[in-house]
Design a protein around this motif. Structure first.
Motif, PDB file in Angstrom:
ATOM      1  N   ASP A  13      50.752  34.544 -27.421  1.00 37.48           N
ATOM      2  CA  ASP A  13      49.439  34.862 -27.989  1.00 37.48           C
ATOM      3  C   ASP A  13      49.544  35.952 -29.062  1.00 37.48           C
ATOM      4  O   ASP A  13      50.621  36.478 -29.327  1.00 37.48           O
ATOM      5  N   GLU A  14      48.412  36.281 -29.676  1.00 31.89           N
ATOM      6  CA  GLU A  14      48.362  37.233 -30.785  1.00 31.89           C
ATOM      7  C   GLU A  14      48.873  38.623 -30.414  1.00 31.89           C
ATOM      8  O   GLU A  14      49.402  39.345 -31.256  1.00 31.89           O
ATOM      9  N   SER A  15      48.695  39.012 -29.156  1.00 32.13           N
ATOM     10  CA  SER A  15      49.135  40.343 -28.717  1.00 32.13           C
ATOM     11  C   SER A  15      50.654  40.437 -28.619  1.00 32.13           C
ATOM     12  O   SER A  15      51.210  41.537 -28.631  1.00 32.13           O
TER      13      SER A  15
END
Length: 73
Positions: A13-15
């Protein structure tokens, strides 16, 4: 053990701290197939979490497992 081969597809994911893996496999009842999702989350360098979910016929996701893993030394 089972003879079914689980072929996962996934993404980070983006994190950058969660690996999301999607797969289709046999329902736990033994009748039909379902969507599953395993999510590995890095909390910090000494702790990570694995969560497993199943999607029902109405599209609702239900978490059925959560495991916390800790470094001990």
């Amino acid at each position: 053990m089972m003879s079914y081969l689980w072929l996962y597809q996934g993404h980070v994911d983006e994190s950058g701290k969660r690996l999301v893996l999607d797969v289709r496999g046999p329902k736990m009842s033994g009748e039909g197939m379902a969507n599953y999702q395993d999510i590995f989350e890095i909390v910090d360098r000494d702790h990570w979490i694995l969560r497993s979910n199943i999607q029902d016929d109405d599209g609702v996701w239900t978490q059925f497992m959560e495991g916390h893993h800790h470094r001990v030394a």
